[in-house]
Design a protein around this motif. Structure first.
Motif, mmCIF file in Angstrom:
data_model
loop_
_atom_site.group_PDB
_atom_site.id
_atom_site.type_symbol
_atom_site.label_atom_id
_atom_site.label_comp_id
_atom_site.label_asym_id
_atom_site.label_seq_id
_atom_site.Cartn_x
_atom_site.Cartn_y
_atom_site.Cartn_z
ATOM 1 N N GLU A 191 0.827 -1.208 0.000
ATOM 2 C CA GLU A 191 0.000 0.000 0.000
ATOM 3 C C GLU A 191 0.861 1.257 0.000
ATOM 4 N N LEU A 213 1.149 4.294 -2.741
ATOM 5 C CA LEU A 213 1.024 5.710 -2.387
ATOM 6 C C LEU A 213 2.244 6.505 -2.842
ATOM 7 N N ARG A 214 3.427 5.926 -2.650
ATOM 8 C CA ARG A 214 4.646 6.604 -3.070
ATOM 9 C C ARG A 214 4.642 6.813 -4.581
#
Length: 126
Positions: free
Chosen positions: A98, A102-103
């Motif tokens: 996750e 997101l990165r």
């Protein structure tokens, strides 16, 4: 062996005295002795708090940590710790995936360069 008062334990660990009292109340720390109305702990509490912090950083809940610490003095502790850690690994892998997503999303947004929430093509695809 010199006892450490709650202020010294808090200072050495970076934890608030209220956190130490809470850990004591829920059983993560042994009940402190009282000297002149102040809680005092044996120096071994520092190692226990380091273990609590490490397991928290690894994603264990206080309940899971408490269960492990409660069994620390019984036979089979290593086996129980291993089983608990093995159950935790897939959860950690999900969190890592996750965070990687997101990165990537943040990096893509920076690479886009438009810096406009109203017109950004990246935001219209989600």
């Amino acid at each position: 062996m010199r006892q450490l008062d709650i202020a010294e334990v808090a200072s050495r660990t970076g934890l608030r005295p209220s956190t130490l009292r809470y850990y004591e109340r829920i059983g993560l720390l042994p009940v402190a002795d009282q000297v002149a109305g102040r809680r005092v702990y044996p120096p071994t509490v520092l190692r226990r708090l380091a273990l609590i912090r490490m397991t928290q950083r690894a994603g264990f809940t206080l309940r899971e940590i408490g269960a492990f610490l409660a069994s620390d003095t019984t036979p089979g502790t290593t086996r129980r710790w291993r089983a608990l850690a093995e159950r935790k690994l897939p959860e950690l892998d999900r969190h890592i995936a996750e965070f990687q997503q997101l990165r990537t999303a943040v990096a893509d947004c920076l690479a886009c360069g438009c810096m406009s929430f109203e017109t950004c093509e990246l935001l219209s695809s989600s």
